[in-house]
Enzyme design. Structure first.
Site, PDB file in Angstrom:
ATOM      1  N   GLU A  51      45.772  31.929  41.599  1.00  0.00           N
ATOM      2  CA  GLU A  51      47.024  32.665  41.364  1.00  0.00           C
ATOM      3  C   GLU A  51      48.010  32.352  42.480  1.00  0.00           C
ATOM      4  O   GLU A  51      47.644  32.362  43.654  1.00  0.00           O
ATOM      5  CB  GLU A  51      46.742  34.165  41.329  1.00  0.00           C
ATOM      6  CG  GLU A  51      47.988  35.047  41.324  1.00  0.00           C
ATOM      7  CD  GLU A  51      47.685  36.483  41.695  1.00  0.00           C
ATOM      8  OE1 GLU A  51      48.569  37.128  42.301  1.00  0.00           O
ATOM      9  OE2 GLU A  51      46.572  36.974  41.408  1.00  0.00           O
ATOM     10  N   LYS A 141      43.656  44.814  37.204  1.00  0.00           N
ATOM     11  CA  LYS A 141      43.495  44.470  38.620  1.00  0.00           C
ATOM     12  C   LYS A 141      43.370  45.755  39.421  1.00  0.00           C
ATOM     13  O   LYS A 141      44.293  46.574  39.440  1.00  0.00           O
ATOM     14  CB  LYS A 141      44.707  43.649  39.063  1.00  0.00           C
ATOM     15  CG  LYS A 141      44.926  43.546  40.558  1.00  0.00           C
ATOM     16  CD  LYS A 141      46.212  42.778  40.814  1.00  0.00           C
ATOM     17  CE  LYS A 141      46.708  42.931  42.227  1.00  0.00           C
ATOM     18  NZ  LYS A 141      47.935  42.131  42.470  1.00  0.00           N
TER      19      LYS A 141
END
Length: 209
Positions: A51, A141
């Site tokens: 990411e 998340k």
């Protein structure tokens, strides 16, 4: 206005994307060359998911550079720290395969759904997890994970057994196993990778699971 709903395909996308390894690297503010270097080292060791938080023009350039390199290997790169619909659109333009946010935003989720990009919202409470589920989101998340603690994730698995957690914030090779053993599906490691020993240690952890 009705709530945006994530398609079953979006949840299935994360199921598949994280099936190879329960680890992800977060390359925040490292520049183009360093991001490419660390990504390729991780990919070579079997850590597939990366990411790039989008917080500057350099970050966008890093994502644009990294996305096609990942595609050559059959892999993908996500865009993190997405705070608004404009961020979602920038992520798509840069070649991101998925978006990640520190919190849960209806507008960000809706923009991701509109563009067909899987989205990983951030949660830190049972209320936020419940809200994500009501939007059709099964992957979330957990942030900030180290402050929440491994026991928080174990406790949340009780009322929300269908939810899959990506633990982010304060994660490293030193505590990843504790969180995975608590029921976390994926550990995302960010600033700790400034230590050159982290990626090999994470690969070793991966080999042992």
């Amino acid at each position: 206005m009705s709530s945006p709903q994530v398609s079953a395909d979006s949840n299935a996308w994360f199921d598949h994307a994280f099936s190879a390894a329960p680890l992800m690297l977060i390359l925040r503010g490292l520049g183009v060359e360093r991001s490419v270097e660390l990504s390729e080292r991780a990919w070579d060791l079997g850590i597939d998911m990366v990411e790039i938080p989008l917080q500057s023009d350099t970050d966008a350039e890093a994502l644009r550079t990294l996305a096609p390199r990942a595609a050559e290997r059959g892999l993908c790169v996500g865009a993190g720290t997405i705070l608004d619909p404009e961020g979602v659109r920038l992520a798509a333009e840069c070649g991101a395969a998925f978006t990640v946010a520190p919190g849960t935003s209806r507008e960000v989720l809706e923009a991701s759904v509109d563009l067909g990009i899987p989205h990983l919202p951030g949660v830190a409470t049972a209320t936020e997890i419940h809200a994500a589920l009501r939007h059709g989101v099964r992957w979330v998340k957990g942030f900030p994970a180290a402050r929440l603690g491994a026991s928080w994730f174990r406790d949340m698995r009780g009322p929300f057994p269908e939810v899959r957690f990506v633990a982010t914030g304060g994660m490293s090779a030193h505590n990843a196993a504790e969180f995975l053993d608590a029921g976390v599906s994926v550990v995302a490691v960010g600033s700790a990778i400034e230590d050159e020993a982290q990626i090999p240690a994470l690969a070793e952890l991966l080999a042992g699971r």
